[in-house]
Design an enzyme around this catalytic site. Structure first.
Site, PDB file in Angstrom:
ATOM      1  CG  ASN A  87      -4.719  37.026  27.298  1.00 47.35           C
ATOM      2  OD1 ASN A  87      -5.280  38.003  27.808  1.00 47.35           O
ATOM      3  ND2 ASN A  87      -5.135  35.778  27.520  1.00 47.35           N
ATOM      4  CE1 TYR A 152      -2.250  39.922  37.284  1.00 49.74           C
ATOM      5  CE2 TYR A 152      -2.811  42.157  37.926  1.00 49.74           C
ATOM      6  CZ  TYR A 152      -2.943  41.096  37.054  1.00 49.74           C
ATOM      7  OH  TYR A 152      -3.756  41.209  35.944  1.00 49.74           O
ATOM      8  CB  ALA A 154       6.426  43.168  40.966  1.00 53.90           C
TER       9      ALA A 154
HETATM   10  P1  NAP Z   1      -8.358  34.109  33.195  1.00 52.03           P
HETATM   11  O1  NAP Z   1      -9.793  34.096  32.807  1.00 52.03           O
HETATM   12  O2  NAP Z   1      -7.930  33.586  34.514  1.00 52.03           O
HETATM   13  O3  NAP Z   1      -7.517  33.399  32.035  1.00 52.03           O
HETATM   14  C1  NAP Z   1      -6.123  33.250  32.139  1.00 52.03           C
HETATM   15  C2  NAP Z   1      -5.595  32.612  30.885  1.00 52.03           C
HETATM   16  O4  NAP Z   1      -4.185  32.450  31.011  1.00 52.03           O
HETATM   17  C3  NAP Z   1      -6.175  31.212  30.660  1.00 52.03           C
HETATM   18  O5  NAP Z   1      -6.407  31.051  29.293  1.00 52.03           O
HETATM   19  C4  NAP Z   1      -5.045  30.296  31.097  1.00 52.03           C
HETATM   20  O6  NAP Z   1      -5.002  29.060  30.390  1.00 52.03           O
HETATM   21  C5  NAP Z   1      -3.829  31.127  30.700  1.00 52.03           C
HETATM   22  N1  NAP Z   1      -2.645  30.718  31.458  1.00 52.03           N
HETATM   23  C6  NAP Z   1      -2.437  30.819  32.789  1.00 52.03           C
HETATM   24  N2  NAP Z   1      -1.220  30.316  33.107  1.00 52.03           N
HETATM   25  C7  NAP Z   1      -0.664  29.914  31.935  1.00 52.03           C
HETATM   26  C8  NAP Z   1       0.581  29.329  31.590  1.00 52.03           C
HETATM   27  N3  NAP Z   1       1.502  29.053  32.516  1.00 52.03           N
HETATM   28  N4  NAP Z   1       0.829  29.030  30.286  1.00 52.03           N
HETATM   29  C9  NAP Z   1      -0.105  29.293  29.327  1.00 52.03           C
HETATM   30  N5  NAP Z   1      -1.301  29.856  29.602  1.00 52.03           N
HETATM   31  C10 NAP Z   1      -1.570  30.157  30.883  1.00 52.03           C
HETATM   32  O7  NAP Z   1      -7.779  35.605  33.159  1.00 52.03           O
HETATM   33  P2  NAP Z   1      -8.246  36.883  32.330  1.00 52.03           P
HETATM   34  O8  NAP Z   1      -9.009  37.749  33.254  1.00 52.03           O
HETATM   35  O9  NAP Z   1      -8.829  36.488  31.024  1.00 52.03           O
HETATM   36  O10 NAP Z   1      -6.812  37.586  32.120  1.00 52.03           O
HETATM   37  C11 NAP Z   1      -6.117  37.569  30.880  1.00 52.03           C
HETATM   38  C12 NAP Z   1      -4.961  38.563  30.980  1.00 52.03           C
HETATM   39  O11 NAP Z   1      -5.461  39.868  31.257  1.00 52.03           O
HETATM   40  C13 NAP Z   1      -3.970  38.246  32.107  1.00 52.03           C
HETATM   41  O12 NAP Z   1      -2.658  38.550  31.685  1.00 52.03           O
HETATM   42  C14 NAP Z   1      -4.403  39.182  33.212  1.00 52.03           C
HETATM   43  O13 NAP Z   1      -3.342  39.476  34.103  1.00 52.03           O
HETATM   44  C15 NAP Z   1      -4.824  40.401  32.401  1.00 52.03           C
HETATM   45  N6  NAP Z   1      -5.724  41.293  33.127  1.00 52.03           N
HETATM   46  C16 NAP Z   1      -6.946  40.878  33.540  1.00 52.03           C
HETATM   47  C17 NAP Z   1      -7.764  41.753  34.230  1.00 52.03           C
HETATM   48  C18 NAP Z   1      -9.140  41.366  34.696  1.00 52.03           C
HETATM   49  O14 NAP Z   1      -9.765  42.201  35.375  1.00 52.03           O
HETATM   50  N7  NAP Z   1      -9.659  40.213  34.368  1.00 52.03           N
HETATM   51  C19 NAP Z   1      -7.323  43.040  34.520  1.00 52.03           C
HETATM   52  C20 NAP Z   1      -6.057  43.427  34.101  1.00 52.03           C
HETATM   53  C21 NAP Z   1      -5.260  42.548  33.395  1.00 52.03           C
HETATM   54  P3  NAP Z   1      -5.617  27.693  31.033  1.00 52.03           P
HETATM   55  O15 NAP Z   1      -7.104  27.947  31.116  1.00 52.03           O
HETATM   56  O16 NAP Z   1      -5.267  26.643  30.053  1.00 52.03           O
HETATM   57  O17 NAP Z   1      -4.983  27.551  32.379  1.00 52.03           O
END
Ligand code: NAP
Length: 244
Positions: A87, A152, A154
């Site tokens: 994730n 993103y 890609a």
């Molecule tokens: P978020 O609130 O920004 O959370 C991102 C998470 O990823 C955090 O727990 C962060 O951990 C972790 N992370 C980032 N870089 C990391 C690394 N190098 N190693 C380990 N952990 C890392 O994002 P979110 O919205 O929950 O997104 C979660 C997933 O869903 C992502 O893959 C995102 O691309 C995908 N997604 C989100 C959306 C949306 O609308 N929100 C839409 C489509 C897809 P730390 O807090 O410890 O940094």
């Protein structure tokens, strides 16, 4: 039957946190990876333990090959990983003309290589188990593209290609590998979007609302369950109907 265990990367905040709590409520013990926000990770651990499940915190930057190798060694000391949820993800948005090499590489390294690293270092032991599920977080942006998000888009399109390829590699060992493509979900990642752009986005969503982390966690819980045993190599789009 032995206790089932799920590892969730980026399980401390946002969508990942809701996935952790949902899988714990479904009876999974949790391995929770995080990289920066340790306090949040500790809070989620306490919540999981309050539900009567175990939660082991695993600090690692998923983009670091060796760090993930050590994390997986630690993860498997407890026994097994039944469900791996990749994730963790980041954005570094810019139009192509303004995007730096560092912004491009950072997103590819976390979103794509991080997913590769986790699957690579979990693979041998999961294959030996002859059972398991891998769920990779893609995005609708990987399906339809978005101005200002070439890195993103890609990374997420590549995650989908990788998911389908590994689904074919792992199917003979009874491991299902699927992706989820969320639409716009209310988390810290989408909080950055200005109000006007947000309203425009909502207008284009047939269900007329942003998604909630729980909408994604419900899809993960389904793909992680034995109700999804005959589903592999698929992209489950959870987006209020944006992509159809
Ligand atoms: P978020 O609130 O920004 O959370 C991102 C998470 O990823 C955090 O727990 C962060 O951990 C972790 N992370 C980032 N870089 C990391 C690394 N190098 N190693 C380990 N952990 C890392 O994002 P979110 O919205 O929950 O997104 C979660 C997933 O869903 C992502 O893959 C995102 O691309 C995908 N997604 C989100 C959306 C949306 O609308 N929100 C839409 C489509 C897809 P730390 O807090 O410890 O940094």
């Amino acid at each position: 039957m032995s206790q089932k265990v799920a590892l969730v990367t980026g399980g401390n905040t946002g969508i990942g946190k809701t996935i952790v709590l949902t899988l714990a409520s479904e009876g999974f013990d949790i391995l929770l990876n995080y990289v920066v926000m340790e306090e949040e990770a500790i809070k989620v651990k306490e919540e999981v333990e309050g539900m009567g499940r175990t939660c082991t915190l695993l600090f690692a930057d998923v983009s670091n090959y060796e760090a993930v190798e050590s994390m997986m060694e630690k993860a498997f000391t407890a026994g097994r990983i039944d469900v791996l949820v990749n994730n963790a993800g980041i954005t570094r948005d810019q139009l192509l003309v303004a995007m730096t090499e560092q912004e491009f590489d950072a997103v590819i390294n976390v979103n794509l290589k991080g997913t590769f690293n986790c699957m690579k270092h979990a693979a041998r032991k999961m294959l030996k188990q002859r059972a398991g599920k891998i769920i990779n977080m893609a995005s609708v942006i990987g399906l339809m593209g978005n101005a200002g998000q070439i890195n993103y888009a890609a990374s997420k399109a590549a995650v989908i290609g990788m998911t389908k390829s590994i689904a074919k590699e792992f199917a003979p060992r009874n491991i299902q590998v699927n992706a989820i493509a969320p639409g716009f979900i209310e988390t810290a990642m989408t909080d950055k979007i200005p109000a006007e752009a947000r309203e425009k986005m909502i207008a284009e969503i047939p269900l007329k609302r942003l998604g909630q982390p729980q909408d994604i966690a419900n899809a993960v819980a389904f793909l992680a369950s034995d109700k999804a045993d005959y589903i592999t190599g698929q992209v489950l789009v959870v987006d209020g109907g944006m992509v159809m």
